[in-house]
Design an enzyme around this catalytic site. Sequence first.
Site, PDB file in Angstrom:
ATOM      1  N   GLY A 201       0.816  -1.210   0.000  1.00 53.70           N
ATOM      2  CA  GLY A 201       0.000   0.000   0.000  1.00 53.70           C
ATOM      3  C   GLY A 201       0.843   1.250   0.000  1.00 53.70           C
ATOM      4  CG  ASN A 202      -0.506   4.631  -1.463  1.00 53.61           C
ATOM      5  OD1 ASN A 202      -1.279   5.360  -0.855  1.00 53.61           O
ATOM      6  ND2 ASN A 202      -0.856   4.008  -2.592  1.00 53.61           N
ATOM      7  NE  ARG A 203       5.030   6.270   4.825  1.00 55.77           N
ATOM      8  CZ  ARG A 203       6.187   6.729   5.306  1.00 55.77           C
ATOM      9  NH1 ARG A 203       6.388   8.033   5.380  1.00 55.77           N
ATOM     10  NH2 ARG A 203       7.119   5.892   5.692  1.00 55.77           N
TER      11      ARG A 203
ATOM     12  CB  ALA B 236      -1.919   7.380  -3.729  1.00 56.89           C
TER      13      ALA B 236
END
Length: 399
Positions: free
Chosen positions: A210-212, A277
């Site tokens: 995943g990402n932030r 994102a």
Amino acid sequence: MEMLKDKRIILGVSGSIAAYKAVDMASKLTQAGALVDVVMTEGALEFVTPLSFRSVTHRLVLIKLFDADSELSLEHVALAERVDAVVVAPATANLMAKVANGLADDLLTCILLAVQAPVIVAPAMDGHMYDNPATQENLSKLRARGFILVGPVHGRLASGLVGMGRLAEVDEIIATIKQALGRKGDLAGRRIVVTAGGTREPIDPVRHIGNRSSGKMGYAVAEAARDRGGEVVLVTSPTSLPDPVGMRVVKAETALEMRGEVLKAVAKADVLLMASAVADYRPKEASDTKIKKNAETITLTLVRTPDILSEVQGDLVKVGFAAESDNLVENAQKKLKEKHLDLIVANDVTAAGSGFASDTNQVVLIERMGKVEQLPLMPKGEVAHRILDRVAMLLSKRA
């Protein structure tokens, strides 16, 4: 742009135990810049005092239709004519029954009969009262006349029962007020698709790549578009944020799921704002069972995910977002050209106040024709409106 600034709002409060929540609503509306005039029924006085409202709004509180101490109480028609919106919260079964049947025996019901501005009604009552056929019939009458109903919601009631009848959350009611005020805004009649959050690409049933991204910027854009009259579809990956009201919310966890939902949503859209994102890579294969911690290292083979923005075709305004850590403008301009965008919103995620999960952002707006504008650090809600100012201009030029 603050949708509530200088807007004249009448807050009607009737005799429900939930009347104390109206004080919080009056305070929040006032803090947002609205001019709030509170009109209380006699029943509301049993639960909360006029002083509570006067202390947070710094304005008169009106109660009686014939009050020698208030000139405004005799001017209920004029009062109704110069407001931007009326919200009744809480609205009891008795109050709604009177309004549905055209009765006007106090100041609040007189205003509700005379007003031409949007009326938002937030019911609150016992569950059995809400389920009663008479109440349901009255609710149907109000909807047919154009009243906007918010709630009630399911939960524990003052009687001890659990069921439908709780007052909707204050933030949900305020969001509905904003939507009603913006129904003739510069995006009225436009179909707006917004994406938000960071996709999750599964490794096994427990883990993911995943990402932030928190989704806050995308949600702010979706809410701002709604408040300007847009018909909004929000395609969002999992976040900790509550679903915004007044729009269709579509959930998509992976990049492939988001691709499918976006391509369906943009078929009839005027604008796509891709604030999510989306993962650039995903595991080639995801394990069906949890990978055990037996080896010192594991190897994952990653494959590219689809470039959703590049795939979207058609006569619509396309807006991309670029979260960068270096060469901000150069990298954003490259994406703008590669993805054939009309506008790109770039921010440096390493800059103070512009990182993931923050409530503020500092962005650069870059148009296809080359115009570059650096915006100062501001709340994400304000950033959203500045972006939509550009979108409205682009739509106007195409028209």
